[in-house]
Design a protein around this motif. Sequence first.
Motif, PDB file in Angstrom:
ATOM      1  N   ILE A  87      82.905  43.252  42.544  1.00  0.00           N
ATOM      2  CA  ILE A  87      82.822  44.492  41.762  1.00  0.00           C
ATOM      3  C   ILE A  87      82.115  44.231  40.443  1.00  0.00           C
ATOM      4  CG2 ILE A  87      84.216  46.180  40.489  1.00  0.00           C
ATOM      5  CD1 ILE A  87      86.227  46.041  42.803  1.00  0.00           C
ATOM      6  N   ALA A  88      82.405  43.091  39.822  1.00  0.00           N
ATOM      7  CA  ALA A  88      81.771  42.778  38.547  1.00  0.00           C
ATOM      8  C   ALA A  88      80.270  42.556  38.708  1.00  0.00           C
ATOM      9  CB  ALA A  88      82.426  41.538  37.929  1.00  0.00           C
ATOM     10  N   VAL A  89      79.861  41.895  39.782  1.00  0.00           N
ATOM     11  CA  VAL A  89      78.433  41.605  39.981  1.00  0.00           C
ATOM     12  C   VAL A  89      77.672  42.846  40.427  1.00  0.00           C
ATOM     13  CG1 VAL A  89      76.824  40.295  41.433  1.00  0.00           C
ATOM     14  CG2 VAL A  89      78.798  39.168  40.413  1.00  0.00           C
ATOM     15  N   LEU A  90      78.271  43.652  41.298  1.00  0.00           N
ATOM     16  CA  LEU A  90      77.573  44.819  41.818  1.00  0.00           C
ATOM     17  C   LEU A  90      77.830  46.089  41.006  1.00  0.00           C
ATOM     18  CD1 LEU A  90      78.107  44.301  45.638  1.00  0.00           C
ATOM     19  CD2 LEU A  90      76.130  43.682  44.249  1.00  0.00           C
ATOM     20  N   GLY A  91      78.641  46.010  39.968  1.00  0.00           N
ATOM     21  CA  GLY A  91      78.941  47.174  39.148  1.00  0.00           C
ATOM     22  C   GLY A  91      77.746  47.609  38.317  1.00  0.00           C
ATOM     23  N   SER A  92      77.841  48.754  37.697  1.00  0.00           N
ATOM     24  CA  SER A  92      76.723  49.339  36.950  1.00  0.00           C
ATOM     25  C   SER A  92      76.266  48.484  35.765  1.00  0.00           C
ATOM     26  CB  SER A  92      77.079  50.750  36.498  1.00  0.00           C
ATOM     27  OG  SER A  92      78.202  50.728  35.655  1.00  0.00           O
ATOM     28  N   PRO A  93      77.113  47.828  34.985  1.00  0.00           N
ATOM     29  CA  PRO A  93      76.564  47.018  33.889  1.00  0.00           C
ATOM     30  C   PRO A  93      75.710  45.864  34.396  1.00  0.00           C
ATOM     31  CG  PRO A  93      78.909  47.374  33.568  1.00  0.00           C
ATOM     32  CD  PRO A  93      78.567  47.885  34.922  1.00  0.00           C
ATOM     33  N   TRP A  94      76.144  45.232  35.476  1.00  0.00           N
ATOM     34  CA  TRP A  94      75.383  44.088  35.976  1.00  0.00           C
ATOM     35  C   TRP A  94      74.110  44.512  36.682  1.00  0.00           C
ATOM     36  CZ3 TRP A  94      75.947  39.380  34.340  1.00  0.00           C
ATOM     37  CH2 TRP A  94      77.162  39.011  33.767  1.00  0.00           C
ATOM     38  N   SER A  95      74.115  45.670  37.302  1.00  0.00           N
ATOM     39  CA  SER A  95      72.874  46.110  37.953  1.00  0.00           C
ATOM     40  C   SER A  95      71.800  46.395  36.927  1.00  0.00           C
ATOM     41  CB  SER A  95      73.138  47.340  38.820  1.00  0.00           C
ATOM     42  OG  SER A  95      73.571  48.420  38.032  1.00  0.00           O
ATOM     43  N   ILE A 140      71.551  44.863  34.035  1.00  0.00           N
ATOM     44  CA  ILE A 140      71.143  43.544  33.534  1.00  0.00           C
ATOM     45  C   ILE A 140      70.210  42.875  34.528  1.00  0.00           C
ATOM     46  CG2 ILE A 140      71.993  41.220  32.999  1.00  0.00           C
ATOM     47  CD1 ILE A 140      74.493  42.584  31.839  1.00  0.00           C
ATOM     48  N   ARG A 141      70.528  42.966  35.844  1.00  0.00           N
ATOM     49  CA  ARG A 141      69.647  42.385  36.867  1.00  0.00           C
ATOM     50  C   ARG A 141      68.294  43.060  36.874  1.00  0.00           C
ATOM     51  NH1 ARG A 141      73.845  42.998  40.237  1.00  0.00           N
ATOM     52  NH2 ARG A 141      72.716  44.557  41.420  1.00  0.00           N
ATOM     53  N   LYS A 142      68.300  44.385  36.713  1.00  0.00           N
ATOM     54  CA  LYS A 142      67.050  45.132  36.702  1.00  0.00           C
ATOM     55  C   LYS A 142      66.199  44.719  35.505  1.00  0.00           C
ATOM     56  CE  LYS A 142      65.219  49.782  36.679  1.00  0.00           C
ATOM     57  NZ  LYS A 142      65.531  51.196  36.532  1.00  0.00           N
ATOM     58  N   ALA A 143      66.828  44.588  34.343  1.00  0.00           N
ATOM     59  CA  ALA A 143      66.090  44.155  33.153  1.00  0.00           C
ATOM     60  C   ALA A 143      65.597  42.726  33.325  1.00  0.00           C
ATOM     61  CB  ALA A 143      66.986  44.269  31.924  1.00  0.00           C
ATOM     62  N   TRP A 144      66.375  41.886  33.964  1.00  0.00           N
ATOM     63  CA  TRP A 144      65.991  40.490  34.185  1.00  0.00           C
ATOM     64  C   TRP A 144      64.779  40.400  35.119  1.00  0.00           C
ATOM     65  CZ3 TRP A 144      67.413  35.955  32.089  1.00  0.00           C
ATOM     66  CH2 TRP A 144      67.050  34.792  32.749  1.00  0.00           C
ATOM     67  N   ASN A 145      64.801  41.230  36.175  1.00  0.00           N
ATOM     68  CA  ASN A 145      63.692  41.200  37.132  1.00  0.00           C
ATOM     69  C   ASN A 145      62.434  41.848  36.569  1.00  0.00           C
ATOM     70  OD1 ASN A 145      65.245  39.925  39.059  1.00  0.00           O
ATOM     71  ND2 ASN A 145      65.944  41.851  39.968  1.00  0.00           N
ATOM     72  N   ASP A 146      62.555  42.767  35.623  1.00  0.00           N
ATOM     73  CA  ASP A 146      61.375  43.440  35.062  1.00  0.00           C
ATOM     74  C   ASP A 146      60.669  42.618  34.015  1.00  0.00           C
ATOM     75  OD1 ASP A 146      61.853  45.556  36.710  1.00  0.00           O
ATOM     76  OD2 ASP A 146      62.872  46.791  35.191  1.00  0.00           O
ATOM     77  N   THR A 147      61.350  41.641  33.465  1.00  0.00           N
ATOM     78  CA  THR A 147      60.706  40.825  32.423  1.00  0.00           C
ATOM     79  C   THR A 147      59.742  39.860  33.065  1.00  0.00           C
ATOM     80  OG1 THR A 147      62.493  39.233  32.494  1.00  0.00           O
ATOM     81  CG2 THR A 147      62.659  41.005  30.860  1.00  0.00           C
ATOM     82  N   THR A 148      58.681  39.611  32.374  1.00  0.00           N
ATOM     83  CA  THR A 148      57.692  38.631  32.848  1.00  0.00           C
ATOM     84  C   THR A 148      57.685  37.478  31.855  1.00  0.00           C
ATOM     85  OG1 THR A 148      55.953  39.785  31.681  1.00  0.00           O
ATOM     86  CG2 THR A 148      56.265  40.309  34.008  1.00  0.00           C
ATOM     87  N   PHE A 149      57.566  36.302  32.360  1.00  0.00           N
ATOM     88  CA  PHE A 149      57.551  35.115  31.496  1.00  0.00           C
ATOM     89  C   PHE A 149      56.152  34.673  31.276  1.00  0.00           C
ATOM     90  CE2 PHE A 149      61.859  35.046  33.174  1.00  0.00           C
ATOM     91  CZ  PHE A 149      62.571  34.877  31.997  1.00  0.00           C
TER      92      PHE A 149
END
Length: 144
Positions: A125-133, A135-144
């Motif tokens: 629930i913590a990983v798939l919940g709205s706050p983590w989704s 964060i994952r979306k922001a993590w995947n959208d960033t480019t290094f």
Amino acid sequence: MNIRFFTAVIGAVEAVPQRVILGAEVNFSTVHWKMSCGGGSTATCMTGSALQPFSISAAVQFIQIPAQPEPVQSSFQINHREYECSGNDVCWSELCYPLTRYYTGEPYSESIAQGLLLVFIALLIAVLGSPWSSIRKAWNDTTF
């Protein structure tokens, strides 16, 4: 017969006092009745066809017991009440009691399996919940 109800006010709901019955007491006494067969004819007393009124009384009393204030607690008692399981709705110190060896309600292996299942569901629930989704979306959208 005398009936006494002992009541006390235990609080109020919307400014209406709420009473509770603390106890009841019933007293009665026995009286021997005799039929008075006076007059000229005693045949009515012998046959049982004579009627005579007898008085019966009953009394009910509601006795209010005054509320006794709770004893004053020291600061030590007030500060350490949160760890006392009898005074709280949730007993945090016994949250993991089913996982100890003292718990005899179910087999130990079954208690451990249920505990691990609950931990897994909480992590899921913590990983798939709205706050983590987000964060994952922001993590995947960033480019290094």
